[in-house]
Motif scaffolding. Structure first.
Motif, mmCIF file in Angstrom:
data_model
loop_
_atom_site.group_PDB
_atom_site.id
_atom_site.type_symbol
_atom_site.label_atom_id
_atom_site.label_comp_id
_atom_site.label_asym_id
_atom_site.label_seq_id
_atom_site.Cartn_x
_atom_site.Cartn_y
_atom_site.Cartn_z
ATOM 1 N N GLY A 50 -50.393 15.518 60.382
ATOM 2 C CA GLY A 50 -51.182 16.214 59.224
ATOM 3 C C GLY A 50 -52.820 16.073 59.445
ATOM 4 O O GLY A 50 -53.336 17.103 58.983
ATOM 5 N N SER A 51 -52.727 16.243 61.239
ATOM 6 C CA SER A 51 -54.098 17.298 61.926
ATOM 7 C C SER A 51 -54.013 18.886 60.770
ATOM 8 O O SER A 51 -55.232 19.048 60.407
ATOM 9 N N HIS A 52 -53.225 18.657 60.481
ATOM 10 C CA HIS A 52 -52.844 20.126 60.952
ATOM 11 C C HIS A 52 -53.548 20.989 59.016
ATOM 12 O O HIS A 52 -53.101 21.575 58.239
ATOM 13 N N THR A 53 -53.974 19.070 58.143
ATOM 14 C CA THR A 53 -54.274 19.798 57.243
ATOM 15 C C THR A 53 -55.798 20.638 57.619
ATOM 16 O O THR A 53 -56.370 21.114 56.627
ATOM 17 N N ILE A 54 -55.877 21.166 58.619
ATOM 18 C CA ILE A 54 -57.497 21.876 59.412
ATOM 19 C C ILE A 54 -56.795 22.914 60.089
ATOM 20 O O ILE A 54 -55.977 21.973 60.364
ATOM 21 N N GLY A 55 -57.398 23.964 60.060
ATOM 22 C CA GLY A 55 -57.600 24.296 61.332
ATOM 23 C C GLY A 55 -56.725 25.992 61.120
ATOM 24 O O GLY A 55 -56.340 26.058 60.136
ATOM 25 N N ASN A 56 -56.589 26.752 62.055
ATOM 26 C CA ASN A 56 -55.408 27.870 62.227
ATOM 27 C C ASN A 56 -54.179 27.636 63.293
ATOM 28 O O ASN A 56 -54.597 27.048 64.085
ATOM 29 N N SER A 57 -53.518 29.118 62.959
ATOM 30 C CA SER A 57 -52.729 29.123 64.011
ATOM 31 C C SER A 57 -52.160 30.722 63.858
ATOM 32 O O SER A 57 -52.574 31.340 63.331
ATOM 33 N N ARG A 58 -51.820 30.822 64.997
ATOM 34 C CA ARG A 58 -51.470 32.405 65.441
ATOM 35 C C ARG A 58 -50.228 32.895 64.668
ATOM 36 O O ARG A 58 -49.235 32.006 64.932
ATOM 37 N N CYS A 59 -50.117 34.288 64.659
ATOM 38 C CA CYS A 59 -49.028 34.769 64.173
ATOM 39 C C CYS A 59 -47.592 34.387 65.115
ATOM 40 O O CYS A 59 -46.296 34.247 65.125
ATOM 41 N N THR A 60 -47.860 34.715 66.534
ATOM 42 C CA THR A 60 -47.036 34.297 67.192
ATOM 43 C C THR A 60 -46.526 32.999 67.501
ATOM 44 O O THR A 60 -45.413 32.935 67.454
ATOM 45 N N SER A 61 -47.247 31.952 67.192
ATOM 46 C CA SER A 61 -46.475 30.658 67.063
ATOM 47 C C SER A 61 -45.754 30.841 65.423
ATOM 48 O O SER A 61 -44.982 29.098 65.681
ATOM 49 N N PHE A 62 -45.680 31.485 64.633
ATOM 50 C CA PHE A 62 -45.087 30.730 64.209
ATOM 51 C C PHE A 62 -43.483 32.723 62.878
ATOM 52 O O PHE A 62 -43.247 31.964 62.147
ATOM 53 N N ARG A 63 -44.029 33.469 64.458
ATOM 54 C CA ARG A 63 -43.037 34.605 63.509
ATOM 55 C C ARG A 63 -41.731 33.830 63.480
ATOM 56 O O ARG A 63 -40.665 34.640 62.879
ATOM 57 N N GLN A 64 -41.247 33.555 64.069
ATOM 58 C CA GLN A 64 -39.939 32.725 64.444
ATOM 59 C C GLN A 64 -39.739 32.063 63.076
ATOM 60 O O GLN A 64 -37.434 32.537 62.895
ATOM 61 N N MET A 65 -40.441 31.650 61.865
ATOM 62 C CA MET A 65 -39.567 31.415 60.859
ATOM 63 C C MET A 65 -40.036 32.576 59.763
ATOM 64 O O MET A 65 -39.387 32.816 58.917
ATOM 65 N N LEU A 66 -40.745 33.740 59.862
ATOM 66 C CA LEU A 66 -40.304 34.700 59.099
ATOM 67 C C LEU A 66 -38.922 36.073 58.832
ATOM 68 O O LEU A 66 -38.929 36.559 58.522
ATOM 69 N N TYR A 67 -38.742 36.092 60.682
ATOM 70 C CA TYR A 67 -37.812 36.646 61.098
ATOM 71 C C TYR A 67 -36.614 36.646 61.681
ATOM 72 O O TYR A 67 -37.079 35.598 62.629
ATOM 73 N N SER A 68 -35.273 36.650 61.116
ATOM 74 C CA SER A 68 -34.295 35.669 62.138
ATOM 75 C C SER A 68 -34.448 36.308 63.450
ATOM 76 O O SER A 68 -34.876 37.592 64.043
ATOM 77 N N GLN A 69 -33.697 35.639 64.389
ATOM 78 C CA GLN A 69 -33.753 35.759 66.157
ATOM 79 C C GLN A 69 -32.932 37.399 66.374
ATOM 80 O O GLN A 69 -32.754 38.249 66.993
ATOM 81 N N THR A 70 -32.567 37.651 65.225
ATOM 82 C CA THR A 70 -31.601 39.336 65.292
ATOM 83 C C THR A 70 -32.214 40.385 64.631
ATOM 84 O O THR A 70 -31.956 41.515 65.328
ATOM 85 N N GLY A 71 -33.536 39.830 64.264
ATOM 86 C CA GLY A 71 -34.628 41.021 64.128
ATOM 87 C C GLY A 71 -34.540 41.702 62.652
ATOM 88 O O GLY A 71 -35.222 42.416 62.428
ATOM 89 N N ASN A 72 -33.586 41.254 62.213
ATOM 90 C CA ASN A 72 -33.335 41.751 60.484
ATOM 91 C C ASN A 72 -34.822 40.598 59.662
ATOM 92 O O ASN A 72 -34.975 39.397 59.960
#
Length: 331
Positions: free
Chosen positions: A195-217
């Motif tokens: 719940g400490s993630h209620t404040i602060g930021n994260s970098r794109c590199t930390s969650f990119r895998q959530m946005l694009y599949s491992q196959t690159g599509n």
């Protein structure tokens, strides 16, 4: 034969110890009143400097809270994360979890410098980190708690421990829970402390895998709200923009509250390590729901879990040292 003065002292210690919350296998105790006589203004100084720092840059609160986490999970809460590389020491600042993201060291330096003038060679850097984490939480609207004090500082660092012990954004739920369990923390602590993630930021590199599949599509992780994912992909492309920053809680990004858990229920958790709390384990999912419904319950448990985390393998008594400069060991 125990005289009356000794008996009263012993009685006061026995009645006090349970509230200390931390006894080590070496017999040392942490307790909130540790500096009451040796440096009575210690906590006041920490909070004053932090208040100015957070007022100037609200994001610094989350950064200091994170420093305490990343310190305690490596060799215990001993300020090893603050050491720069020198001699035989390889700094933890260069580990995967900390490189290009751990920050707030200058604020800790300012606090330490001020405390050294007020009461030289008295307040440890490890305790400064613990107090800074509490005050950062309070200054952003979160709960307060009495911080058990009396930690001493390590004379070494562990970049291997930093790479291995700290949960990564793409770890599985079981891996994250195992890393918490190894520190004596349970599933309740895991969810509350997340719940400490209620404040602060994260970098794109930390969650990119959530946005694009491992196959690159362009297939988005199924546990993520599709409209939210589309917004994220605008500034977090398939390649490039690794250091682009995104708020962890898009509703109240600088306020410590339970919106983090509400976001998870709406499938708008930024990190995979956030989303798995809801999608991969029934007990943790139930806790997410409880904290989303009851902010007071979350605050109470967060405070308890922070005290518990702050008690991970502290150096006490003759072990360790009180560093004069948090960045280097005493000579």
């Amino acid at each position: 034969m125990v005289n009356s003065t000794s008996f009263l002292l012993l009685l006061s210690l026995l009645t006090f110890v349970p509230s200390c919350l931390c006894s080590t296998k070496f017999g040392g105790y942490l307790y909130p009143q540790f500096y009451d006589y040796s440096c009575p203004r210690a906590q006041e100084i920490v909070k004053s400097i932090l208040a100015n720092a957070v007022a100037n840059e609200p994001r610094i609160a989350a950064s200091l809270l994170r420093l305490h986490f990343h310190d305690c999970f490596v060799k215990g809460c001993d300020a090893s994360i603050l050491l720069d590389s020198s001699g035989s020491i390889t700094s933890e600042k260069g580990s995967n979890p900390n490189r290009n993201s751990a920050r707030g060291f200058e604020v800790i330096d300012e606090i330490k410098s001020t405390l050294e003038k007020e009461c030289p060679h008295t307040v440890s850097c490890a305790d400064i980190l613990a107090l800074s984490a509490r005050d950062s939480t309070v200054l952003t609207g979160g709960p307060s708690w009495e911080v058990p004090l009396g930690r001493r500082d390590s004379r070494g660092a562990s970049i291997k421990g930093s790479n291995n012990n700290i949960a990564a954004p793409n770890n599985t739920f079981q891996t994250i829970l195992t890393k918490f369990n190894l520190q004596g923390l349970d599933i309740v602590d895991l969810v509350a402390l997340s719940g400490s993630h209620t404040i602060g930021n994260s970098r794109c590199t930390s969650f990119r895998q959530m946005l694009y599949s491992q196959t690159g599509n362009a297939k988005v992780e199924f546990t993520l709200d599709q409209y939210y994912a589309a917004e994220l992909r605008n500034l977090c492309p398939r390649s490039g923009g690794d250091q682009n920053l995104f708020v962890l809680d898009y509703v109240t990004p600088t306020k410590f509250d339970n919106n983090y858990f509400k976001n998870l229920l709406a499938y708008k958790g930024l990190l995979s390590s956030d989303e798995v709390l809801l999608s991969k384990n029934q007990e943790s999912a139930e806790l997410v729901k409880q904290y989303a419904e009851n902010n007071d319950l979350f605050f109470q448990q967060f405070a308890k879990s922070m005290i518990k985390m702050g008690n991970i393998s502290p150096l006490t008594g003759p072990r360790g040292e009180i560093r004069k400069n948090c960045r280097k060991i005493n000579t």
